[in-house]
Design a protein around this motif. Sequence first.
Motif, mmCIF file in Angstrom:
data_model
loop_
_atom_site.group_PDB
_atom_site.id
_atom_site.type_symbol
_atom_site.label_atom_id
_atom_site.label_comp_id
_atom_site.label_asym_id
_atom_site.label_seq_id
_atom_site.Cartn_x
_atom_site.Cartn_y
_atom_site.Cartn_z
ATOM 1 N N ALA A 431 5.315 11.788 -2.298
ATOM 2 C CA ALA A 431 5.148 11.084 -3.572
ATOM 3 C C ALA A 431 4.890 9.604 -3.341
ATOM 4 C CB ALA A 431 6.381 11.283 -4.455
ATOM 5 N N MET A 432 5.557 9.014 -2.345
ATOM 6 C CA MET A 432 5.314 7.612 -2.021
ATOM 7 C C MET A 432 3.910 7.434 -1.450
ATOM 8 S SD MET A 432 6.042 4.452 -1.930
ATOM 9 C CE MET A 432 7.798 4.187 -2.203
ATOM 10 N N GLY A 433 3.494 8.369 -0.594
ATOM 11 C CA GLY A 433 2.135 8.297 -0.074
ATOM 12 C C GLY A 433 1.105 8.322 -1.185
ATOM 13 N N ALA A 434 1.314 9.191 -2.177
ATOM 14 C CA ALA A 434 0.395 9.252 -3.317
ATOM 15 C C ALA A 434 0.405 7.940 -4.093
ATOM 16 C CB ALA A 434 0.787 10.415 -4.228
ATOM 17 N N ALA A 435 1.585 7.350 -4.311
ATOM 18 C CA ALA A 435 1.680 6.068 -5.013
ATOM 19 C C ALA A 435 0.945 4.976 -4.243
ATOM 20 C CB ALA A 435 3.151 5.693 -5.214
ATOM 21 N N MET A 436 1.027 5.018 -2.919
ATOM 22 C CA MET A 436 0.324 4.024 -2.102
ATOM 23 C C MET A 436 -1.186 4.155 -2.249
ATOM 24 S SD MET A 436 2.824 4.238 1.235
ATOM 25 C CE MET A 436 1.805 3.221 2.306
ATOM 26 N N MET A 437 -1.682 5.376 -2.385
ATOM 27 C CA MET A 437 -3.121 5.577 -2.604
ATOM 28 C C MET A 437 -3.542 4.992 -3.947
ATOM 29 S SD MET A 437 -3.301 9.437 -1.116
ATOM 30 C CE MET A 437 -2.679 9.741 0.543
ATOM 31 N N GLY A 441 -6.140 1.973 -4.498
ATOM 32 C CA GLY A 441 -7.236 2.200 -5.439
ATOM 33 C C GLY A 441 -7.248 1.196 -6.568
ATOM 34 N N SER A 442 -6.054 0.750 -6.977
ATOM 35 C CA SER A 442 -5.951 -0.222 -8.077
ATOM 36 C C SER A 442 -6.256 -1.651 -7.628
ATOM 37 C CB SER A 442 -4.538 -0.169 -8.681
ATOM 38 O OG SER A 442 -4.286 1.100 -9.257
ATOM 39 N N GLY A 443 -6.504 -1.831 -6.332
ATOM 40 C CA GLY A 443 -6.861 -3.155 -5.828
ATOM 41 C C GLY A 443 -5.691 -4.020 -5.420
ATOM 42 N N TRP A 444 -4.479 -3.436 -5.361
ATOM 43 C CA TRP A 444 -3.323 -4.223 -4.934
ATOM 44 C C TRP A 444 -3.426 -4.589 -3.456
ATOM 45 C CZ3 TRP A 444 1.581 -1.374 -7.205
ATOM 46 C CH2 TRP A 444 1.461 -1.303 -8.615
ATOM 47 N N PHE A 445 -4.041 -3.718 -2.679
ATOM 48 C CA PHE A 445 -4.197 -3.928 -1.245
ATOM 49 C C PHE A 445 -5.600 -3.504 -0.838
ATOM 50 C CE2 PHE A 445 0.225 -2.771 -2.121
ATOM 51 C CZ PHE A 445 0.897 -3.856 -1.598
ATOM 52 N N ASP A 446 -6.055 -4.031 0.305
ATOM 53 C CA ASP A 446 -7.385 -3.681 0.789
ATOM 54 C C ASP A 446 -7.402 -2.362 1.550
ATOM 55 O OD1 ASP A 446 -8.543 -5.964 -0.286
ATOM 56 O OD2 ASP A 446 -8.177 -7.153 1.523
ATOM 57 N N SER A 447 -6.246 -1.927 2.042
ATOM 58 C CA SER A 447 -6.205 -0.700 2.837
ATOM 59 C C SER A 447 -4.810 -0.107 2.801
ATOM 60 C CB SER A 447 -6.590 -0.994 4.295
ATOM 61 O OG SER A 447 -5.575 -1.770 4.920
ATOM 62 N N LEU A 448 -4.716 1.159 3.211
ATOM 63 C CA LEU A 448 -3.407 1.806 3.316
ATOM 64 C C LEU A 448 -2.553 1.144 4.397
ATOM 65 C CD1 LEU A 448 -4.463 5.555 2.954
ATOM 66 C CD2 LEU A 448 -3.045 4.256 1.357
ATOM 67 N N LYS A 449 -3.193 0.596 5.431
ATOM 68 C CA LYS A 449 -2.445 -0.110 6.467
ATOM 69 C C LYS A 449 -1.748 -1.334 5.883
ATOM 70 C CE LYS A 449 -5.524 1.397 10.191
ATOM 71 N NZ LYS A 449 -6.512 1.010 11.228
ATOM 72 N N GLU A 450 -2.488 -2.091 5.079
ATOM 73 C CA GLU A 450 -1.905 -3.282 4.443
ATOM 74 C C GLU A 450 -0.807 -2.890 3.464
ATOM 75 O OE1 GLU A 450 -3.488 -6.611 1.296
ATOM 76 O OE2 GLU A 450 -4.834 -6.134 2.983
#
Length: 498
Positions: A431-437, A441-450
């Motif tokens: 569920a956290m992984g999905a929230a991170m996606m 996608g919402s532009g909070w971060f440039d990548s999943l790494k960030e």
Amino acid sequence: MKYVIGVDLGTSSVKTLLVDLQGEIKGEATASYPLIHERPGYSEQNPEEWVNGTIASLQQLLRESGISPEDIEGISFSGQMHGLVLLDEQNNVLRNAILWNDTRTTKECREIEQKLGDGLLKITRNAALEGFTLPKVLWVQKHEPELFARAARFVLPKDYLRYRMTGHIQMEISDAAGTLMLNVPEGKWSEEIVQAFGLPEGFCPPIVGSSEDTGTILPEFAKLSGLSEKTRVFGGGADNACGAVGAGIVREGDAMCSIGTSGVVLTYEEDKNKDFAGKVHFFNHAHPGAFYAMGVTLAAGYSLSWFKDSLAPELSFDEMLKPVADLPPGADGLLFTPYLVGERTPHADSAIRASFIGLSGTHRREHMARAVMEGITFSLAESLELFRQAGINTRRIISIGGGAKNPVWLQMQADIFNTPVVSLKNEQGPAMGAAMMAAVGSGWFDSLKECADKFIAYGKTFEPIPANVAAYTRLFKLYQQVYSATRELNQGLQEFRG
């Protein structure tokens, strides 16, 4: 304050997680739904149950958190893999979904191997197993031809849920990798496989990325769930990919050990040409252009649950495992192989069963409990060994699930894996992984790494103890001999099993 929601569409329940800009959890809710077992080996679900469960969970999440729907910028998904949802031309569901744990398709697996030969592993990088989607498609094609003639396309569970939210039919890439129809290295559907089995044109939906924008909430779904029609919906990921993202496995050198009912060892990889000859799974990751290799132990935590229920039902897990800490590696000469329901990696064998080797009159319950814990970890170490043989170097392993709740077991993992093992401060899984996606996608971060650097907080690191590593290295060699030594015995015992 802005928020995103991660939806984890599991086999028995759906979980929704509300997360803010700092990665803090501001609410969670769950809703369960039933499985359908019409015959032995059959496992199905009504896709409408997923929709109704998600709506109920979202309603509860919004109600209990008090968050304005207008402040929720994005929503994304983790989904149970491989489940077949057949749709007609109007996208109506034609039958119950056939799930990942359905085992009716052994003949179809052999048919796939015969027809595709070496091309199967070259294209999909995965062996034909009953859990995958293509064998289920062929079963319906063979056994329900009139129904299959009405099938225009298929989707996977979370992709059907996303369709009901947005009205758009797509399939996300990390989930598509588990269908046996995707060219995994190239990240596109295999025309060779689609044509080989006579599947209709357009049967495989357009591919989307895990953090790709797939639309906004339909008015009717917004009305039922309480979400805003302005909330954006993103691709999501397969449950294992989302679990990896939620544990921060987004860089080479990181691996994950997850001990739930089954056990998974998973490692991040960026080389699309890695070839494990089908001995482990190799799927597209949620991180663009990346992959993950994965080995599976079918009865990991289940082995310990079975042991407790059978020999210590009156004790809690903590009470049962407390004396284990006082025993040395090897449980005074006792080995256990966790083959209670067969095995997946590295032995894809449905007939093999578990063994205690070396049991004597001096062994007590705590010796057997330690042997079970060590046997589960040895099984997972076999997958790590396959990764290392393929040239994958692991600098640390993030441990999640039941195996991360006991410090003795965490140290045991570090010693058997001969690699530092790290726990998470606040484990929320797929569920956290999905929230991170949704956050990316919402532009909070440039990548999943960030995003992982901001959202994931690590707990204690368990370093390998050299003396224990040396002992476990010798024990592991003995453990690896048990499968071949007991294989024929177990095949002979099949006729006596109920």
